[in-house]
Write an enzyme that holds these catalytic residues in place. Structure first.
Site, mmCIF file in Angstrom:
data_model
loop_
_atom_site.group_PDB
_atom_site.id
_atom_site.type_symbol
_atom_site.label_atom_id
_atom_site.label_comp_id
_atom_site.label_asym_id
_atom_site.label_seq_id
_atom_site.Cartn_x
_atom_site.Cartn_y
_atom_site.Cartn_z
ATOM 1 N N ASN A 205 0.448 -1.240 -0.305
ATOM 2 C CA ASN A 205 0.334 0.105 -0.109
ATOM 3 C C ASN A 205 1.101 0.861 -0.070
ATOM 4 O OD1 ASN A 205 0.707 0.520 3.095
ATOM 5 N ND2 ASN A 205 -0.492 -0.660 3.581
ATOM 6 N N GLU A 208 3.185 1.759 3.117
ATOM 7 C CA GLU A 208 4.147 0.371 2.646
ATOM 8 C C GLU A 208 5.407 1.313 2.326
ATOM 9 O OE1 GLU A 208 1.524 -3.283 4.145
ATOM 10 O OE2 GLU A 208 1.738 -2.135 1.706
ATOM 11 N N ASP A 274 -5.535 -7.978 1.756
ATOM 12 C CA ASP A 274 -6.071 -9.917 1.217
ATOM 13 C C ASP A 274 -6.591 -10.512 -0.020
ATOM 14 O OD1 ASP A 274 -4.503 -9.804 3.614
ATOM 15 O OD2 ASP A 274 -6.216 -10.025 5.016
#
Length: 327
Positions: A205, A208, A274
């Site tokens: 993301n 990150e 996820d």
């Protein structure tokens, strides 16, 4: 829509191995109408028993099954009731749990979220062990990876930095996947990302990605530069950066594109990553190219954030959202 239906239709029967941090997501639902006399905090009147759902890599496996694939999972749980319940729920969902290792020295990772409505979370309590796996457990895990890879079409490494996908394990696991020619995707934490060098598709993301490159990505140019830099440094086939309301940027050798975010009402972003990596992996295994796979993942993520709590998404929900966006 025809292209989307064609890709989704090929999900049936695809076998995906999920390796990573297994977690339990626990939800306590209630209401609040007063402050505690002991401290300036809400008093939550809980209603019913806590709700337990698979989280982390376990949620990835659940999403694979919900999307029509077959999932096998490899990870570590503690010798406790939460580990037992997590395995039971996964088996009931149709996930192969034969690769789950019970480690008596660890606790099963658990995130407890307390809600005062289905839209307002007031606190999260984490119980977990972030230390790297012992050498003996690490070798058992890699042995399970080697034995399961021969039976799968793709592998997802789902890293939540809970001690499983540390670089020393990640490097060897990626080597095994590459040697067998498997579709290989990764959703890593920044401190471990370089252990996944050589993986096919690496997804982070926005925050990150900032941590991975060590600088703020506060402009379109800086995001583009960071994506291309990570693509080269990590020897990846594709870098995907999820960017919230902006959308999803895809970097491949010689090309880059940003796919706009879906226009949906966001209830909860927990677990959306996820869902995105699960959909991308199945699409790649189904023969889609990276941009097509990212489009499918973008739709799946849009469907996921419309739900409260960590939850799986179905192909029907993806198609419904795509149709709504085209009306």
């Amino acid at each position: 829509m025809d292209s989307l239906s064609g890709v989704l239709g090929r999900f049936d029967g695809l076998r995906v191995l999920v390796v990573g941090d297994l977690m339990v997501d626990e939800h306590i639902w209630g209401s609040a109408s007063r402050l505690s006399p002991e401290a300036p905090v809400l008093v939550v009147d809980a209603s019913g028993d806590p709700e337990i759902r698979p989280g982390g890599a376990a949620n990835v496996a659940n999403n694979i099954v919900a999307l029509g694939g077959h999932a096998s999972i490899i990870g570590v749980v503690g010798s406790d009731s939460y580990g037992d319940e997590l395995e039971r729920q996964l088996r009931d969902a149709g996930v192969d749990t034969s690769g789950v290792i019970v480690d008596d020295s660890r606790v099963t990772s658990r995130k407890t979220r307390i809600w005062v409505s289905h839209r307002q979370q007031v606190v999260r309590v984490d119980r977990e062990d972030r230390e790297p796996l012992s050498d003996s457990i690490a070798e058992r895990l890699l042995s399970e990876v080697a034995s399961h890879l021969g039976e799968c079409d793709a592998v997802i490494f789902s890293d939540y930095n809970k001690g499983v996908m540390v670089p020393s394990i990640a490097v060897r696991a990626v080597e095994l996947a590459r040697a067998m020619g498997r579709v290989c995707t990764v959703n890593p934490k920044p401190m471990n990302v370089r252990g996944f060098k050589g993986a096919g598709t690496i997804m982070l993301n926005h925050s990150e990605a900032e941590a991975a490159v060590g600088c703020k990505l506060d402009s379109e140019d800086s995001v583009m530069d960071a994506g291309r830099s990570m693509l080269a440094e990590l020897d990846a086939g594709c870098i995907v950066v999820t960017r919230g309301s902006v959308g999803l940027s895809v970097f491949c050798p010689g090309s880059s594109v940003t796919i706009p975010a879906q226009s949906v009402e966001v209830y909860d972003v927990a677990g959306a990553g996820d869902t995105v990596i699960s959909a991308i992996t199945l699409a790649l295994a189904a023969g889609a190219h990276h941009e097509q796979a990212a489009m499918v993942g973008n739709l799946a993520g849009g469907a996921a954030v419309r739900k409260v709590g960590v939850a799986a998404v179905t192909r029907k929900e993806i198609v419904a959202l795509a149709q709504a966006q085209h009306e």
